[in-house]
Write a protein that holds these residues in place. Sequence first.
Motif, PDB file in Angstrom:
ATOM      1  N   ARG A   1       5.200   1.567   2.946  1.00  0.00           N
ATOM      2  CA  ARG A   1       6.013   2.449   2.106  1.00  0.00           C
ATOM      3  C   ARG A   1       5.476   2.492   0.677  1.00  0.00           C
ATOM      4  N   SER A   2       5.081   1.351   0.143  1.00  0.00           N
ATOM      5  CA  SER A   2       4.545   1.305  -1.213  1.00  0.00           C
ATOM      6  C   SER A   2       3.291   2.165  -1.339  1.00  0.00           C
ATOM      7  N   LEU A   3       2.411   2.071  -0.366  1.00  0.00           N
ATOM      8  CA  LEU A   3       1.172   2.844  -0.395  1.00  0.00           C
ATOM      9  C   LEU A   3       1.448   4.336  -0.242  1.00  0.00           C
ATOM     10  N   GLN A   4       2.399   4.673   0.611  1.00  0.00           N
ATOM     11  CA  GLN A   4       2.798   6.078   0.738  1.00  0.00           C
ATOM     12  C   GLN A   4       3.320   6.619  -0.589  1.00  0.00           C
ATOM     13  N   HIS A   5       4.090   5.816  -1.286  1.00  0.00           N
ATOM     14  CA  HIS A   5       4.661   6.221  -2.574  1.00  0.00           C
ATOM     15  C   HIS A   5       3.550   6.496  -3.587  1.00  0.00           C
ATOM     16  N   ILE A   6       2.574   5.605  -3.650  1.00  0.00           N
ATOM     17  CA  ILE A   6       1.460   5.792  -4.584  1.00  0.00           C
ATOM     18  C   ILE A   6       0.736   7.100  -4.298  1.00  0.00           C
ATOM     19  N   ARG A   7       0.485   7.360  -3.040  1.00  0.00           N
ATOM     20  CA  ARG A   7      -0.201   8.602  -2.681  1.00  0.00           C
ATOM     21  C   ARG A   7       0.656   9.826  -2.990  1.00  0.00           C
ATOM     22  N   ALA A   8       1.952   9.706  -2.795  1.00  0.00           N
ATOM     23  CA  ALA A   8       2.854  10.826  -3.107  1.00  0.00           C
ATOM     24  C   ALA A   8       2.859  11.129  -4.604  1.00  0.00           C
ATOM     25  N   LEU A   9       2.535  10.138  -5.416  1.00  0.00           N
ATOM     26  CA  LEU A   9       2.443  10.331  -6.860  1.00  0.00           C
ATOM     27  C   LEU A   9       1.119  10.963  -7.271  1.00  0.00           C
ATOM     28  N   GLY A  10       0.251  11.197  -6.306  1.00  0.00           N
ATOM     29  CA  GLY A  10      -1.040  11.815  -6.584  1.00  0.00           C
ATOM     30  C   GLY A  10      -2.103  10.836  -7.050  1.00  0.00           C
ATOM     31  N   LYS A  11      -1.901   9.547  -6.792  1.00  0.00           N
ATOM     32  CA  LYS A  11      -2.828   8.518  -7.226  1.00  0.00           C
ATOM     33  C   LYS A  11      -3.584   7.933  -6.036  1.00  0.00           C
ATOM     34  N   LYS A  12      -4.726   7.303  -6.327  1.00  0.00           N
ATOM     35  CA  LYS A  12      -5.451   6.563  -5.301  1.00  0.00           C
ATOM     36  C   LYS A  12      -4.684   5.276  -5.014  1.00  0.00           C
ATOM     37  N   ALA A  13      -4.550   4.958  -3.739  1.00  0.00           N
ATOM     38  CA  ALA A  13      -3.770   3.791  -3.333  1.00  0.00           C
ATOM     39  C   ALA A  13      -4.681   2.625  -2.976  1.00  0.00           C
ATOM     40  N   GLY A  14      -4.378   1.478  -3.570  1.00  0.00           N
ATOM     41  CA  GLY A  14      -5.142   0.277  -3.272  1.00  0.00           C
ATOM     42  C   GLY A  14      -4.245  -0.832  -2.761  1.00  0.00           C
ATOM     43  N   VAL A  15      -4.822  -1.704  -1.948  1.00  0.00           N
ATOM     44  CA  VAL A  15      -4.102  -2.880  -1.472  1.00  0.00           C
ATOM     45  C   VAL A  15      -4.972  -4.093  -1.754  1.00  0.00           C
ATOM     46  N   ALA A  16      -4.360  -5.157  -2.302  1.00  0.00           N
ATOM     47  CA  ALA A  16      -5.066  -6.389  -2.616  1.00  0.00           C
ATOM     48  C   ALA A  16      -4.603  -7.498  -1.686  1.00  0.00           C
ATOM     49  N   ILE A  17      -5.538  -8.393  -1.361  1.00  0.00           N
ATOM     50  CA  ILE A  17      -5.189  -9.567  -0.575  1.00  0.00           C
ATOM     51  C   ILE A  17      -5.690 -10.816  -1.290  1.00  0.00           C
ATOM     52  N   ASN A  18      -4.832 -11.826  -1.356  1.00  0.00           N
ATOM     53  CA  ASN A  18      -5.159 -13.092  -1.995  1.00  0.00           C
ATOM     54  C   ASN A  18      -6.115 -13.917  -1.132  1.00  0.00           C
ATOM     55  N   PRO A  19      -6.726 -14.946  -1.704  1.00  0.00           N
ATOM     56  CA  PRO A  19      -7.696 -15.741  -0.941  1.00  0.00           C
ATOM     57  C   PRO A  19      -7.155 -16.317   0.361  1.00  0.00           C
ATOM     58  N   ALA A  20      -5.877 -16.718   0.403  1.00  0.00           N
ATOM     59  CA  ALA A  20      -5.320 -17.326   1.618  1.00  0.00           C
ATOM     60  C   ALA A  20      -4.764 -16.297   2.601  1.00  0.00           C
ATOM     61  N   THR A  21      -4.804 -15.026   2.239  1.00  0.00           N
ATOM     62  CA  THR A  21      -4.279 -13.975   3.118  1.00  0.00           C
ATOM     63  C   THR A  21      -5.392 -13.468   4.026  1.00  0.00           C
TER      64      THR A  21
END
Length: 222
Positions: free
Chosen positions: A101-121
């Motif tokens: 949902r968060s990524l969909q929201h970013i794209r709906a705002l017309g922005k490039k969507a990124g996802v980050a993962i921590n070292p233990a993820t």
Amino acid sequence: MAHPPLIAPSVLSSDFSRLGEEIRAIDAAGADWIHLDIMDGHFVPNITFGPEVVKAVRHVTTKIFDVHLMIAPADAYLDAFAAAGADVMTVHAEAGPHLHRSLQHIRALGKKAGVAINPATPESALEYILDIVDVVLVMTVNPGFGGQSFIPASVEKVARVRRMIGARPVRIEVDGGVSPDTAPALIKAGAEVLVAGSAVFKGDASAYAANIAAIRGMRRGA
């Protein structure tokens, strides 16, 4: 890689009392993106700044504002950072229960969507959202502070993410401990955007171009 990596200097390592000047300096020195670390003192053990500061410096450059949201929850602030001038907005897979949902929201705002993962993820956290992201940010240190030591196991993690992405038009970004020493292995593994803080903001502004060139693996002026 067929082309040099993009360099995204992290202003976390800049002189905050001269933030606008520092951004102009790295722009002139050859930065491709400007990396803005947003920290809340909750998701990570540090506090930086919010959308008003992003808005205040947006006018000093036309370079891409790469806004890394190390905050939880992030969803309530997406509109504000979009309005402030973010171009790429990256949220952490660990920061909320509704990543899709968060990524969909970013794209709906017309922005490039990124996802980050921590070292233990594990990279498996990306499996069901790769078709709706533009950037995967692999943290190569634990988030929260600049100047930390690079985690060597991150190189193979980048390679595994590269294989997961396949032919999708998704960039791999890395953040943490990036320097002329660590960059070559990351680039070979598939990293395309290198976030660097202390390695760029080393010395005064006259050194920034050489620092950026060194991270790219190039001589100054080459």
